[in-house]
Design a protein around this motif. Structure first.
Motif, PDB file in Angstrom:
ATOM      1  N   VAL A   1       0.848  -1.186   0.000  1.00  9.13           N
ATOM      2  CA  VAL A   1       0.000   0.000   0.000  1.00  9.13           C
ATOM      3  C   VAL A   1       0.888   1.242   0.000  1.00  9.13           C
ATOM      4  CG1 VAL A   1      -1.801   1.243   1.251  1.00  9.13           C
ATOM      5  CG2 VAL A   1      -1.774  -1.265   1.271  1.00  9.13           C
ATOM      6  N   PHE A   2       0.614   2.157  -0.921  1.00 12.81           N
ATOM      7  CA  PHE A   2       1.340   3.424  -1.013  1.00 12.81           C
ATOM      8  C   PHE A   2       0.353   4.555  -0.752  1.00 12.81           C
ATOM      9  CE2 PHE A   2       3.450   0.438  -3.869  1.00 12.81           C
ATOM     10  CZ  PHE A   2       4.757   0.506  -3.415  1.00 12.81           C
ATOM     11  N   GLN A   3       0.589   5.327   0.318  1.00 12.35           N
ATOM     12  CA  GLN A   3      -0.299   6.436   0.646  1.00 12.35           C
ATOM     13  C   GLN A   3       0.404   7.761   0.407  1.00 12.35           C
ATOM     14  OE1 GLN A   3      -1.491   6.919   4.728  1.00 12.35           O
ATOM     15  NE2 GLN A   3      -2.951   8.519   4.243  1.00 12.35           N
ATOM     16  N   LYS A   4      -0.316   8.633  -0.275  1.00 16.37           N
ATOM     17  CA  LYS A   4       0.164   9.997  -0.492  1.00 16.37           C
ATOM     18  C   LYS A   4      -1.039  10.916  -0.299  1.00 16.37           C
ATOM     19  CE  LYS A   4       3.134  12.592  -3.586  1.00 16.37           C
ATOM     20  NZ  LYS A   4       3.819  12.564  -4.879  1.00 16.37           N
ATOM     21  N   GLY A   5      -1.048  11.618   0.806  1.00 21.24           N
ATOM     22  CA  GLY A   5      -2.170  12.486   1.118  1.00 21.24           C
ATOM     23  C   GLY A   5      -3.441  11.684   1.302  1.00 21.24           C
TER      24      GLY A   5
ATOM     25  N   GLU B   1      -4.933   9.905  -0.964  1.00 22.30           N
ATOM     26  CA  GLU B   1      -5.042   8.892  -2.010  1.00 22.30           C
ATOM     27  C   GLU B   1      -4.132   7.721  -1.665  1.00 22.30           C
ATOM     28  OE1 GLU B   1      -5.417   8.871  -6.798  1.00 22.30           O
ATOM     29  OE2 GLU B   1      -3.822  10.088  -5.967  1.00 22.30           O
ATOM     30  N   VAL B   2      -4.554   6.535  -2.061  1.00 22.18           N
ATOM     31  CA  VAL B   2      -3.771   5.339  -1.792  1.00 22.18           C
ATOM     32  C   VAL B   2      -3.756   4.461  -3.043  1.00 22.18           C
ATOM     33  CG1 VAL B   2      -5.689   3.999  -0.836  1.00 22.18           C
ATOM     34  CG2 VAL B   2      -3.406   3.517  -0.073  1.00 22.18           C
ATOM     35  N   GLU B   3      -2.603   3.856  -3.285  1.00 22.81           N
ATOM     36  CA  GLU B   3      -2.457   2.880  -4.366  1.00 22.81           C
ATOM     37  C   GLU B   3      -2.162   1.537  -3.717  1.00 22.81           C
ATOM     38  OE1 GLU B   3      -0.374   3.404  -8.430  1.00 22.81           O
ATOM     39  OE2 GLU B   3       1.173   2.716  -7.050  1.00 22.81           O
ATOM     40  N   VAL B   4      -2.925   0.512  -4.096  1.00 24.71           N
ATOM     41  CA  VAL B   4      -2.784  -0.821  -3.515  1.00 24.71           C
ATOM     42  C   VAL B   4      -2.354  -1.780  -4.616  1.00 24.71           C
ATOM     43  CG1 VAL B   4      -3.925  -2.666  -2.238  1.00 24.71           C
ATOM     44  CG2 VAL B   4      -4.613  -0.286  -1.856  1.00 24.71           C
ATOM     45  N   VAL B   5      -1.280  -2.517  -4.348  1.00 26.39           N
ATOM     46  CA  VAL B   5      -0.737  -3.481  -5.304  1.00 26.39           C
ATOM     47  C   VAL B   5      -0.863  -4.874  -4.703  1.00 26.39           C
ATOM     48  CG1 VAL B   5       1.306  -4.197  -6.608  1.00 26.39           C
ATOM     49  CG2 VAL B   5       0.920  -1.754  -6.130  1.00 26.39           C
ATOM     50  N   ARG B   6      -1.561  -5.761  -5.415  1.00 28.88           N
ATOM     51  CA  ARG B   6      -1.671  -7.156  -4.985  1.00 28.88           C
ATOM     52  C   ARG B   6      -0.418  -7.893  -5.413  1.00 28.88           C
ATOM     53  NH1 ARG B   6      -2.634 -11.240  -7.958  1.00 28.88           N
ATOM     54  NH2 ARG B   6      -3.754 -10.094  -9.553  1.00 28.88           N
ATOM     55  N   MET B   7       0.137  -8.671  -4.510  1.00 20.71           N
ATOM     56  CA  MET B   7       1.332  -9.442  -4.806  1.00 20.71           C
ATOM     57  C   MET B   7       0.943 -10.896  -5.072  1.00 20.71           C
ATOM     58  SD  MET B   7       3.431  -6.986  -4.538  1.00 20.71           S
ATOM     59  CE  MET B   7       4.984  -7.842  -4.736  1.00 20.71           C
ATOM     60  N   GLY B   8       1.638 -11.532  -5.984  1.00 14.91           N
ATOM     61  CA  GLY B   8       1.420 -12.949  -6.242  1.00 14.91           C
ATOM     62  C   GLY B   8       0.400 -13.209  -7.332  1.00 14.91           C
ATOM     63  N   TYR B   9       0.345 -14.451  -7.746  1.00 17.23           N
ATOM     64  CA  TYR B   9      -0.550 -14.895  -8.822  1.00 17.23           C
ATOM     65  C   TYR B   9      -1.874 -15.373  -8.237  1.00 17.23           C
ATOM     66  CZ  TYR B   9      -2.629 -17.747 -12.439  1.00 17.23           C
ATOM     67  OH  TYR B   9      -3.511 -18.281 -13.329  1.00 17.23           O
ATOM     68  N   LEU B  10      -2.955 -15.105  -8.940  1.00 18.27           N
ATOM     69  CA  LEU B  10      -4.274 -15.627  -8.585  1.00 18.27           C
ATOM     70  C   LEU B  10      -4.943 -16.181  -9.826  1.00 18.27           C
ATOM     71  CD1 LEU B  10      -5.901 -12.870  -6.362  1.00 18.27           C
ATOM     72  CD2 LEU B  10      -5.018 -15.058  -5.636  1.00 18.27           C
ATOM     73  N   SER B  11      -5.685 -17.261  -9.644  1.00 17.00           N
ATOM     74  CA  SER B  11      -6.485 -17.772 -10.754  1.00 17.00           C
ATOM     75  C   SER B  11      -7.693 -16.859 -10.933  1.00 17.00           C
ATOM     76  CB  SER B  11      -6.934 -19.206 -10.473  1.00 17.00           C
ATOM     77  OG  SER B  11      -7.802 -19.219  -9.364  1.00 17.00           O
ATOM     78  N   ARG B  12      -8.318 -16.905 -12.076  1.00 11.04           N
ATOM     79  CA  ARG B  12      -9.464 -16.039 -12.363  1.00 11.04           C
ATOM     80  C   ARG B  12     -10.576 -16.151 -11.304  1.00 11.04           C
ATOM     81  NH1 ARG B  12     -10.501 -12.953 -16.534  1.00 11.04           N
ATOM     82  NH2 ARG B  12      -8.892 -13.902 -17.806  1.00 11.04           N
TER      83      ARG B  12
ATOM     84  N   SER C   1     -12.530  -5.932  -2.456  1.00  7.06           N
ATOM     85  CA  SER C   1     -12.863  -5.666  -1.053  1.00  7.06           C
ATOM     86  C   SER C   1     -11.650  -5.874  -0.149  1.00  7.06           C
ATOM     87  CB  SER C   1     -14.033  -6.527  -0.586  1.00  7.06           C
ATOM     88  OG  SER C   1     -13.704  -7.894  -0.650  1.00  7.06           O
ATOM     89  N   LEU C   2     -10.787  -6.833  -0.495  1.00  2.00           N
ATOM     90  CA  LEU C   2      -9.570  -7.042   0.288  1.00  2.00           C
ATOM     91  C   LEU C   2      -8.588  -5.885   0.095  1.00  2.00           C
ATOM     92  CD1 LEU C   2      -9.010 -10.875  -0.234  1.00  2.00           C
ATOM     93  CD2 LEU C   2      -9.826  -9.706   1.836  1.00  2.00           C
ATOM     94  N   MET C   3      -8.551  -5.325  -1.111  1.00  2.00           N
ATOM     95  CA  MET C   3      -7.693  -4.158  -1.355  1.00  2.00           C
ATOM     96  C   MET C   3      -8.154  -2.969  -0.505  1.00  2.00           C
ATOM     97  SD  MET C   3      -7.124  -4.137  -5.446  1.00  2.00           S
ATOM     98  CE  MET C   3      -5.485  -4.488  -6.051  1.00  2.00           C
ATOM     99  N   ALA C   4      -9.459  -2.751  -0.452  1.00  2.00           N
ATOM    100  CA  ALA C   4      -9.992  -1.652   0.362  1.00  2.00           C
ATOM    101  C   ALA C   4      -9.665  -1.871   1.833  1.00  2.00           C
ATOM    102  CB  ALA C   4     -11.498  -1.531   0.145  1.00  2.00           C
ATOM    103  N   ALA C   5      -9.809  -3.102   2.299  1.00  2.00           N
ATOM    104  CA  ALA C   5      -9.486  -3.419   3.698  1.00  2.00           C
ATOM    105  C   ALA C   5      -7.999  -3.205   3.971  1.00  2.00           C
ATOM    106  CB  ALA C   5      -9.894  -4.855   4.019  1.00  2.00           C
ATOM    107  N   ALA C   6      -7.153  -3.591   3.032  1.00  2.00           N
ATOM    108  CA  ALA C   6      -5.706  -3.391   3.197  1.00  2.00           C
ATOM    109  C   ALA C   6      -5.379  -1.902   3.265  1.00  2.00           C
ATOM    110  CB  ALA C   6      -4.946  -4.058   2.047  1.00  2.00           C
ATOM    111  N   ALA C   7      -6.046  -1.102   2.431  1.00  2.00           N
ATOM    112  CA  ALA C   7      -5.823   0.348   2.437  1.00  2.00           C
ATOM    113  C   ALA C   7      -6.207   0.947   3.782  1.00  2.00           C
ATOM    114  CB  ALA C   7      -6.614   1.003   1.310  1.00  2.00           C
ATOM    115  N   GLN C   8      -7.344   0.532   4.317  1.00  3.31           N
ATOM    116  CA  GLN C   8      -7.797   1.055   5.610  1.00  3.31           C
ATOM    117  C   GLN C   8      -6.867   0.631   6.737  1.00  3.31           C
ATOM    118  OE1 GLN C   8     -12.508   1.725   4.877  1.00  3.31           O
ATOM    119  NE2 GLN C   8     -11.996  -0.188   5.861  1.00  3.31           N
ATOM    120  N   THR C   9      -6.414  -0.621   6.709  1.00  2.57           N
ATOM    121  CA  THR C   9      -5.506  -1.112   7.741  1.00  2.57           C
ATOM    122  C   THR C   9      -4.183  -0.362   7.703  1.00  2.57           C
ATOM    123  OG1 THR C   9      -6.499  -3.310   7.697  1.00  2.57           O
ATOM    124  CG2 THR C   9      -4.260  -3.155   8.565  1.00  2.57           C
TER     125      THR C   9
END
Length: 101
Positions: free
Chosen positions: A38-42, A44-55, A63-71
């Motif tokens: 998670v990269f926060q600037k002011g 705004e936040v940019e969230v990058v998922r790491m690793g491979y996921l199947s479709r 929803s997990l990205m939003a939770a990660a941003a809040q955490t």
């Protein structure tokens, strides 16, 4: 040999923010068994998922990205603020934050 070296260097890089997020605060968060950077600037936040996921596994990622941003930030993610450069992308997303608390 050069290809192997190049791949090893790329694998060691990890996540980095988009150029307009340079100078942001970086955090690493795990939510739902997935790792995010998670990269926060002011506000705004940019969230990058790491690793491979199947479709099929990608449906729960927003929803997990939003939770990660809040955490990571301690701020509330503003509803419906998720934006991706590629529609439906589950690798990188931006969110607007409400840090008044």
């Amino acid at each position: 040999m050069r290809l192997v070296l190049a791949l090893l260097l790329l694998a060691a890089c990890g996540a980095s923010p988009a150029p307009d997020m340079f100078g942001s605060e970086r955090s690493e968060v795990t939510r739902g068994g997935m790792d995010f950077v998670v990269f926060q600037k002011g506000s705004e936040v940019e969230v990058v998922r790491m690793g491979y996921l199947s479709r099929p596994d990608r449906a729960r990622v927003p929803s997990l990205m939003a939770a990660a941003a809040q955490t990571a930030t301690g701020c509330r993610v503003i509803a419906n603020s998720m934006a991706t450069k590629i529609p439906g992308d589950t690798g990188v997303a931006r969110f607007a934050l409400d840090c008044r608390a």
